[in-house]
Enzyme design. Structure first.
Site, PDB file in Angstrom:
ATOM      1  N   LYS A 133       0.970  -1.279   0.041  1.00  0.00           N
ATOM      2  CA  LYS A 133      -0.048   0.195   0.163  1.00  0.00           C
ATOM      3  C   LYS A 133       0.796   1.256   0.144  1.00  0.00           C
ATOM      4  CE  LYS A 133      -3.830   2.231   2.827  1.00  0.00           C
ATOM      5  NZ  LYS A 133      -4.711   1.931   3.935  1.00  0.00           N
ATOM      6  N   SER A 208      -9.362   1.656   3.175  1.00  0.00           N
ATOM      7  CA  SER A 208      -8.592   2.334   2.086  1.00  0.00           C
ATOM      8  C   SER A 208      -7.576   1.628   1.274  1.00  0.00           C
ATOM      9  CB  SER A 208      -8.027   3.738   2.895  1.00  0.00           C
ATOM     10  OG  SER A 208      -6.975   3.167   4.064  1.00  0.00           O
ATOM     11  N   SER A 232      -9.887  -0.262   7.187  1.00  0.00           N
ATOM     12  CA  SER A 232      -9.036  -0.210   5.808  1.00  0.00           C
ATOM     13  C   SER A 232      -8.306  -1.214   5.488  1.00  0.00           C
ATOM     14  CB  SER A 232      -8.297   1.062   5.925  1.00  0.00           C
ATOM     15  OG  SER A 232      -8.768   2.197   6.157  1.00  0.00           O
TER      16      SER A 232
END
Length: 598
Positions: A133, A208, A232
């Site tokens: 990420k 997210s 997330s």
């Protein structure tokens, strides 16, 4: 030119492979450099189309292919690059690729052909492509948090978690798109645009960490990382038919990761299968106090890790009978379901009802938990502390970051205020979060309201511990999201249940448990996931429970088929000579999310 190489001169036996995959409780051994004379010697050329199929590949299948000469590391990485080039332009899942990935692969191949396999011992992730990420610091690629404002943020050192992956032999393949600054679950960013859900291109991938979820579902990598402040990490796992792990607070260092709030932030990972998740947990669990390449571990929660937990091999939980279902007591959080029938909620309730029936048949004692304290909306409204911590945490991160444009120059924001300068179209905030940003300007950890919420968090931890004790529970279960993952353009990622673990610091394994019915836009249906939450430091028990639940349910995960995602992408010519550059594109951001506004 592409360095030439050949398949191993002799097949390594099972003993050598087991040695390679030996327990990660001892220190990993980074590969030493290979002499240029070995890298450049005349060798057998690459197959035009390597016979190893990377679709749904696992750590075990890749290692078997490497050690039996079915493929090479360079060919493997080339295959993933080909899929990324084919599918990322419409998925918007990848923001950047590691320019050194092919060189690293060639080094591994050279070691495999050098008749010196001792250098590969304790490399449980040898040649495994990992996607990060894009809020994890890496020294090969920018760390942008999805923001145009941070496009030139080039950290000098890896995060401790990234260092752990490298020591384990992994190849950091690239960085993934995310909801900007990890503030919501739509997975839209000013840098990378809107990430699509591979199972239904009209829906979001959760977030997210949605770029990681979409990329792994589409077979653009094998393992991936995410962060989790409320939902997330678990949300994209659920929405993409993946397994994920949110660790006990303190088990994995958060140093070198763009923060949202230190009370609720956690870093973890995702995989397509429970066995791979176990290896990921072992590797990431090594990042709990040593610091990254800079030698600094700025996360003081890692001092909480009990000595017996440090260096734990979580894969052992999969093979020692831990978490067997017969006699297990699992609490079912009734308040984490939406019992109102609708097209979005009914599929989740039906899948969860099937899961509960299967568990009872397997001998699980289900305990219905109806305590009023377990109300997701009320918990979030009264106790969430993100807006008190976000500005201070981001300021601290930006103060020490390094900006470069590739020529030794570069500029970027040094504070929260610099990022959110009105009129600059370098950020995206959902309209439903305008108040979040406005409040963050004025709130701080010195606020009396902040201390009231922190006291409430301690009370919630006590209540959860009492629920476990009174009902003699091994874990609690509930759907990750009360409804199907929302469609693109939605106001927010509604209906998620992650706040309990986020505030209490409890470990959670999220696992795929089913799909909704197929539709025109979702040819296989929309994935549905379940969370298994436990007491602190029972991460291994949860993994064992998840494995046995998966066995009781039977195969659940399905490879996405829309847009040709189920097809093999051929690698042209001799493979890749150079890692391609991702051209980020934010042109698909829905008009309801205007840039530079809050």
């Amino acid at each position: 030119m592409l360095p030439s190489f050949h398949h191993p001169k002799a097949l390594l036996g099972k003993a050598a492979l087991l040695s390679l995959l030996s327990s990660a409780t001892s220190a990993f051994n980074p590969l030493p450099p290979i002499p240029d004379t070995l890298l450049n010697q005349q060798q057998v050329p690459l197959h035009l189309n390597p016979p190893f199929d990377i679709r749904e590949a696992t750590i075990s299948s890749i290692h078997n292919a490497l050690f039996t000469g079915l493929t090479t590391c360079h060919a493997l990485i080339s295959s993933y690059l080909a899929r990324i080039e084919a599918f990322n332009p419409f998925l918007h899942a990848i923001l950047s690729l590691n320019p050194h990935a092919l060189d690293l692969a060639s080094t591994i191949d050279a070691h495999l052909t050098s008749n010196n396999s001792s250098s590969l011992v304790n490399q449980p992730l040898l040649c495994i492509p990992v996607l990060l990420k894009d809020n994890f610091n890496t020294n090969e690629m920018p760390t942008t948090a999805g923001s145009l404002a941070l496009a030139q943020n080039t950290p000098l050192h890896d995060a401790p978690t990234v260092s752990a992956f490298k020591k384990a032999g992994a190849i950091i393949l690239g960085k993934t798109n995310m909801h900007e600054f990890a503030l919501e679950g739509i997975s839209v960013s000013s840098l990378g645009g809107q990430t699509l859900n591979p199972y239904d291109f009209t829906r979001t991938p959760g977030g997210s960490s949605g770029g990681t979820g979409a990329a792994l579902a589409a077979n653009l990598g094998v393992l991936g990382t995410g962060t989790d402040t409320v939902n997330s990490l678990r949300s994209p796992a659920s929405a993409n038919s993946l397994w994920s792990w949110r660790p006990t607070r303190g088990l994995v260092s958060r140093e070198g990761v763009v923060p949202v709030g230190w009370t609720q932030d956690a870093v973890g990972g995702m995989a397509r299968g429970v066995e791979d998740l176990g290896v990921l947990m072992t590797v990431m669990g090594m990042a709990n106090g040593e610091g990254g390449e800079g030698g600094d571990n700025g996360d003081n929660t890692t001092v909480l890790v009990p000595p017996e937990i440090k260096g734990r091999d979580y894969s052992k939980a999969l093979y020692g009978g831990l978490g067997k279902l017969n006699g297990l007591r699992l609490g079912v959080l009734n308040g984490f379901f939406n019992h109102t029938a609708s097209e979005e909620t009914t599929p989740v309730n039906e899948v969860m009802a099937k899961v509960l029936r299967r568990l009872e048949v397997a001998g699980v004692q289900l305990v219905n938990i109806t305590e009023s304290v377990y109300d997701v909306v009320a918990i979030a409204a009264k106790l969430d502390v993100q807006t008190f911590e976000f500005r201070e945490g981001l300021d601290a991160y930006l103060e020490k970051t390094t900006y470069t444009d590739g020529d030794g120059n570069g500029t970027g924001p040094r504070s929260f205020n610099d990022v959110y300068t009105l009129g600059k179209k370098q950020f995206v905030v959902l309209p439903s979060q305008y108040d979040y940003i406005r409040n963050a300007f004025n709130r701080s950890t010195a606020s009396p309201k902040y201390f009231v919420r922190q006291y409430g968090i301690q009370q919630l931890k006590t209540a959860l511990a009492q629920t476990f004790s009174t009902n003699k529970l091994d874990a609690v279960i509930y759907p990750e999201q009360k409804n199907l993952v929302v469609k693109i353009g939605s106001p927010s990622q509604s209906g998620r249940n992650g706040i309990l673990a986020a505030l209490t610091g409890s470990p959670v394994i999220t696992m795929p448990v089913g799909f909704s019915n197929a539709t025109e836009t979702a040819p296989l249906g929309v994935p549905i996931g379940m969370e298994i939450l436990g007491r602190p430091w029972t991460d291994d028990l949860l993994l064992g429970i998840a494995k046995h639940v998966g066995e009781a349910l039977g195969p659940v995960r399905r490879m996405p088929v829309g847009g040709g995602l189920d097809k093999v992408v051929e690698v042209q010519s001799r493979g890749y000579e150079k890692v391609p550059v991702v051209k980020t594109d934010n042109g698909n951001i829905p008009g309801v999310y205007p840039l530079g506004v809050y």
